[in-house]
Design a protein around this motif. Structure first.
Motif, short mmCIF file in Angstrom:
data_model
loop_
_atom_site.label_atom_id
_atom_site.label_comp_id
_atom_site.label_asym_id
_atom_site.label_seq_id
_atom_site.Cartn_x
_atom_site.Cartn_y
_atom_site.Cartn_z
N GLU A 105 0.82 -1.21 0.00
CA GLU A 105 0.00 0.00 0.00
C GLU A 105 0.86 1.27 0.00
OE1 GLU A 105 -3.36 0.10 -0.29
OE2 GLU A 105 -3.17 -2.06 -0.61
N THR A 106 2.05 1.20 0.60
CA THR A 106 2.91 2.38 0.67
C THR A 106 3.43 2.79 -0.70
OG1 THR A 106 4.80 0.93 1.16
CG2 THR A 106 3.63 1.91 3.04
N ARG A 107 3.32 1.92 -1.69
CA ARG A 107 3.81 2.22 -3.04
C ARG A 107 2.70 2.79 -3.93
NH1 ARG A 107 6.27 -2.79 -5.70
NH2 ARG A 107 7.28 -1.24 -7.05
N LEU A 108 1.49 2.88 -3.40
CA LEU A 108 0.34 3.29 -4.19
C LEU A 108 -0.24 4.60 -3.68
CD1 LEU A 108 -1.43 -0.19 -4.33
CD2 LEU A 108 0.00 0.83 -6.11
N ASP A 109 -0.99 5.27 -4.54
CA ASP A 109 -1.65 6.52 -4.16
C ASP A 109 -2.84 6.23 -3.25
OD1 ASP A 109 0.01 8.23 -5.65
OD2 ASP A 109 -1.11 7.78 -7.48
N ASP A 110 -3.12 7.18 -2.35
CA ASP A 110 -4.31 7.10 -1.52
C ASP A 110 -5.53 7.59 -2.31
OD1 ASP A 110 -2.79 6.25 0.64
OD2 ASP A 110 -2.39 8.31 1.30
N GLY A 111 -6.70 7.29 -1.79
CA GLY A 111 -7.93 7.82 -2.37
C GLY A 111 -8.45 7.00 -3.52
N ALA A 212 -3.59 -0.13 -13.61
CA ALA A 212 -3.41 -1.56 -13.36
C ALA A 212 -2.78 -1.83 -11.99
CB ALA A 212 -2.60 -2.21 -14.48
N PRO A 213 -1.69 -1.15 -11.59
CA PRO A 213 -1.18 -1.37 -10.24
C PRO A 213 -2.08 -0.80 -9.16
CG PRO A 213 0.17 0.24 -11.42
CD PRO A 213 -0.75 -0.36 -12.41
N ASP A 214 -2.70 0.37 -9.39
CA ASP A 214 -3.58 0.94 -8.37
C ASP A 214 -4.77 0.04 -8.08
OD1 ASP A 214 -2.08 3.13 -7.77
OD2 ASP A 214 -3.35 4.60 -8.79
N GLU A 269 -10.82 -4.64 -1.89
CA GLU A 269 -9.39 -4.40 -2.06
C GLU A 269 -9.01 -2.94 -2.34
OE1 GLU A 269 -7.30 -6.80 -1.46
OE2 GLU A 269 -8.87 -8.32 -1.26
N VAL A 270 -9.91 -2.16 -2.90
CA VAL A 270 -9.63 -0.76 -3.20
C VAL A 270 -10.78 0.05 -2.61
CG1 VAL A 270 -8.82 0.84 -5.00
CG2 VAL A 270 -8.71 -1.63 -5.40
N THR A 271 -10.86 0.03 -1.30
CA THR A 271 -12.07 0.49 -0.60
C THR A 271 -12.39 1.96 -0.86
OG1 THR A 271 -10.72 0.89 1.39
CG2 THR A 271 -11.85 -1.23 1.22
N GLU A 272 -11.38 2.80 -1.03
CA GLU A 272 -11.66 4.22 -1.25
C GLU A 272 -12.32 4.45 -2.62
OE1 GLU A 272 -8.54 6.92 1.10
OE2 GLU A 272 -7.59 5.31 -0.03
N GLU A 273 -12.02 3.61 -3.58
CA GLU A 273 -12.70 3.69 -4.87
C GLU A 273 -14.16 3.28 -4.73
OE1 GLU A 273 -13.24 3.73 -9.23
OE2 GLU A 273 -12.08 4.84 -7.74
N TYR A 274 -14.40 2.20 -4.01
CA TYR A 274 -15.78 1.74 -3.81
C TYR A 274 -16.59 2.76 -3.02
CZ TYR A 274 -19.72 -1.20 -2.47
OH TYR A 274 -20.99 -1.70 -2.29
N GLU A 275 -15.99 3.30 -1.98
CA GLU A 275 -16.71 4.29 -1.17
C GLU A 275 -17.01 5.55 -1.97
OE1 GLU A 275 -14.06 4.72 2.09
OE2 GLU A 275 -14.68 2.83 3.06
N ALA A 276 -16.10 5.92 -2.88
CA ALA A 276 -16.35 7.08 -3.74
C ALA A 276 -17.51 6.80 -4.68
CB ALA A 276 -15.09 7.43 -4.54
N MET A 277 -17.61 5.57 -5.20
CA MET A 277 -18.73 5.21 -6.06
C MET A 277 -20.04 5.26 -5.27
SD MET A 277 -17.47 2.25 -8.71
CE MET A 277 -17.24 0.97 -7.49
N GLN A 278 -20.03 4.76 -4.06
CA GLN A 278 -21.23 4.84 -3.22
C GLN A 278 -21.60 6.29 -2.93
OE1 GLN A 278 -20.21 2.36 0.23
NE2 GLN A 278 -21.85 0.99 -0.41
N PHE A 279 -20.60 7.10 -2.64
CA PHE A 279 -20.82 8.50 -2.32
C PHE A 279 -21.48 9.21 -3.50
CE2 PHE A 279 -19.37 12.91 -1.68
CZ PHE A 279 -19.71 13.10 -0.34
#
Length: 354
Positions: A105-111, A212-214, A269-279
């Protein structure tokens, strides 16, 4: 066309630094890339263009990272007329792949995913081609440079064919299957953007950028400089795809199975993406369904985002959700666009609030 634009001194200094540190011949090349990137986002949503300052200099380290990731154009550009007339076969087959661990996770962007990743079919193409290469080469990893170069060229061949079909079928800007594939007139710059935005890029500090990595579908080894496919990436690659398996005349870019897998994958696995879709789904259900109002709502996801950043995130998020069949578009007035939550979107995103 030549234009005279007033640019604040602070932005001029930053552009000069980007040119000095990046792979740019001159400031004009940098500014052209910045404009092209922003136009790709805005045209996908048919929304109004921002000012030049918003497009280039909002202070976002993440946006600058993407702008500075363009690669040095080849000295001798290869015309598309010299490219193979036959598409590389990316149809489904039996994959025998030794998977690798997902990126740390430290190698990937947040959000949520960045707005430049405005389609998911290109990610499917990347994952499928990597699964084929690993199977054919009987190895757990493939060369970083080779995979990026070859995959971008393959994506261009598919994109050019799909562009012809998009035009013949008179698809609107937000409906084109060739969107996000590297079909630009300046071939090498277009390929460079695709490699950075969708295939994946290894930064000098070991961090990763790219869809692809994100999405945790691929991992790039920092020392060996190789691409590997994760378990999730292999599963995504193995699902049947309409365009790759049924032919480019298919009427959908992603199958129902792929769409369901994606939503379930990001939920775990990419919870911030899912939460953004819900939002965003919640906002549309409340009647907030126009680009500007949705950008204002998306800005609430991160207090540090500027107006331009929020608009970029909203644009990519909406585009992905439309491709997934979670949102549908409707015309508002002569040129406006509004969005509705589909039945599939309700089923996959709203159980949390019902």
């Amino acid at each position: 066309m030549k234009m005279v634009v007033d640019i604040p001194d602070e932005l001029v200094a930053r552009v000069r630094r980007a040119v000095a540190e990046g792979s740019y011949d001159d400031p004009e090349q940098f500014l052209e890339l910045a404009l092209r990137n922003q136009l790709e986002i805005e045209e996908a949503e048919q929304s109004s263009l921002p000012s030049f300052g918003e497009a280039v200099g909002d202070g976002s380290a993440q946006q600058q990272e993407f702008l500075m990731a363009a690669e040095e154009p080849d000295v001798n550009e290869v015309s598309d007329a010299n490219e193979s007339a036959d598409l590389e076969d990316l149809s489904k087959r039996t994959f025998d792949v030794q998977t690798v661990a997902r990126p740390e996770e430290t190698r990937l962007d947040d959000g949520p995913l960045w707005g430049q990743y405005n389609r998911l079919f290109p990610v499917k193409l990347v994952a499928r081609r990597l699964a084929i290469m690993l199977t054919e080469d009987d190895t757990a990893a493939v060369s970083y440079k080779r995979f990026r170069e070859e995959t971008a060229n393959t994506a261009r061949e598919y994109g050019l064919r799909l562009e012809e079909i998009d035009e013949r079928k008179d698809r609107g800007r937000g409906e084109k299957f060739a969107s996000a594939l590297p079909t630009g007139d300046k071939r090498d710059r277009s390929l460079g953007r695709f490699k950075t935005h969708f295939v994946g890029q290894l930064e000098t500090d070991g961090e990763l950028t790219g869809a692809a990595p994100d999405l945790r579908f691929v991992n790039i080894h920092p020392e060996e400089k190789t691409f590997g496919l994760t378990e999730a990436g292999l599963e995504f690659a193995s699902i049947r795809n309409p365009l790759l398996d049924d032919g480019l005349e298919a009427t959908q870019a992603l199958s129902a199975a792929e769409r369901n897998f994606y939503v379930k994958h990001v939920r775990s696995e990419v919870t911030e993406e899912y939460e953004a879709m819900q939002f965003l789904a919640d906002a549309v259900m409340e009647g907030i369904n126009r680009p500007t109002s949705l950008s204002d709502r998306v800005a609430e996801l991160n207090d540090n985002w500027s107006e331009s950043q929020a608009r970029t995130v909203r644009s990519g998020l909406v585009s992905r959700m439309v491709e997934l069949g979670l949102l549908t578009r409707h015309r508002v007035g002569a040129r406006g666009t509004g969005y509705d939550l589909s039945e599939e979107g309700r089923d996959l995103l709203l159980p949390r609030i019902e």
